[in-house]
Design an enzyme around this catalytic site. Structure first.
Site, PDB file in Angstrom:
ATOM      1  N   LEU A   1       0.801  -1.213   0.000  1.00 30.04           N
ATOM      2  CA  LEU A   1       0.000   0.000   0.000  1.00 30.04           C
ATOM      3  C   LEU A   1       0.834   1.263   0.000  1.00 30.04           C
ATOM      4  CD1 LEU A   1      -2.922  -0.995   2.388  1.00 30.04           C
ATOM      5  CD2 LEU A   1      -2.954  -0.838  -0.079  1.00 30.04           C
ATOM      6  N   HIS A   2       2.137   1.165   0.231  1.00 31.60           N
ATOM      7  CA  HIS A   2       2.970   2.357   0.145  1.00 31.60           C
ATOM      8  C   HIS A   2       3.063   2.857  -1.285  1.00 31.60           C
ATOM      9  CE1 HIS A   2       4.971   0.586   3.897  1.00 31.60           C
ATOM     10  NE2 HIS A   2       4.285   1.630   4.280  1.00 31.60           N
ATOM     11  N   ALA A   3       2.896   1.971  -2.245  1.00 32.67           N
ATOM     12  CA  ALA A   3       3.189   2.319  -3.626  1.00 32.67           C
ATOM     13  C   ALA A   3       2.062   3.038  -4.355  1.00 32.67           C
ATOM     14  CB  ALA A   3       3.553   1.067  -4.400  1.00 32.67           C
TER      15      ALA A   3
END
Length: 86
Positions: free
Chosen positions: A14-16
């Site tokens: 989900l960081h991306a």
């Protein structure tokens, strides 16, 4: 309670995405939406810090949950965001 289990496909979870897209979508709901690693404790999907703290990696599964009118449609949208490759 509606739930979706999503296998994260991006290289850094989900960081991306931007994770903000996930949070903004969850924030549209007039009820609580939670997200958790499979087998983990749920956190608020409406908080960018909670979502980033999950530290989800490629191939891991997350469980998105919500209850209320429109929950199914919202979870479908969140599942697509979570699974989309960056």
């Amino acid at each position: 309670m509606a739930q979706r289990t999503v296998s994260v496909t991006s290289e850094v979870g989900l960081h991306a995405r931007p994770a903000a897209t996930f949070v903004q979508t969850a924030a549209k709901a007039p009820y609580d939406v939670t997200v958790a690693k499979a087998g983990g404790s749920p956190v608020s999907a409406k908080s960018i810090l909670s979502v980033l703290a999950l530290d989800v990696r490629q191939g891991e599964s997350i469980v998105i949950s919500a209850e209320g009118d429109g929950a199914e449609e919202l979870l479908d949208e969140l599942a697509q965001i979570a699974a989309a490759a960056s």
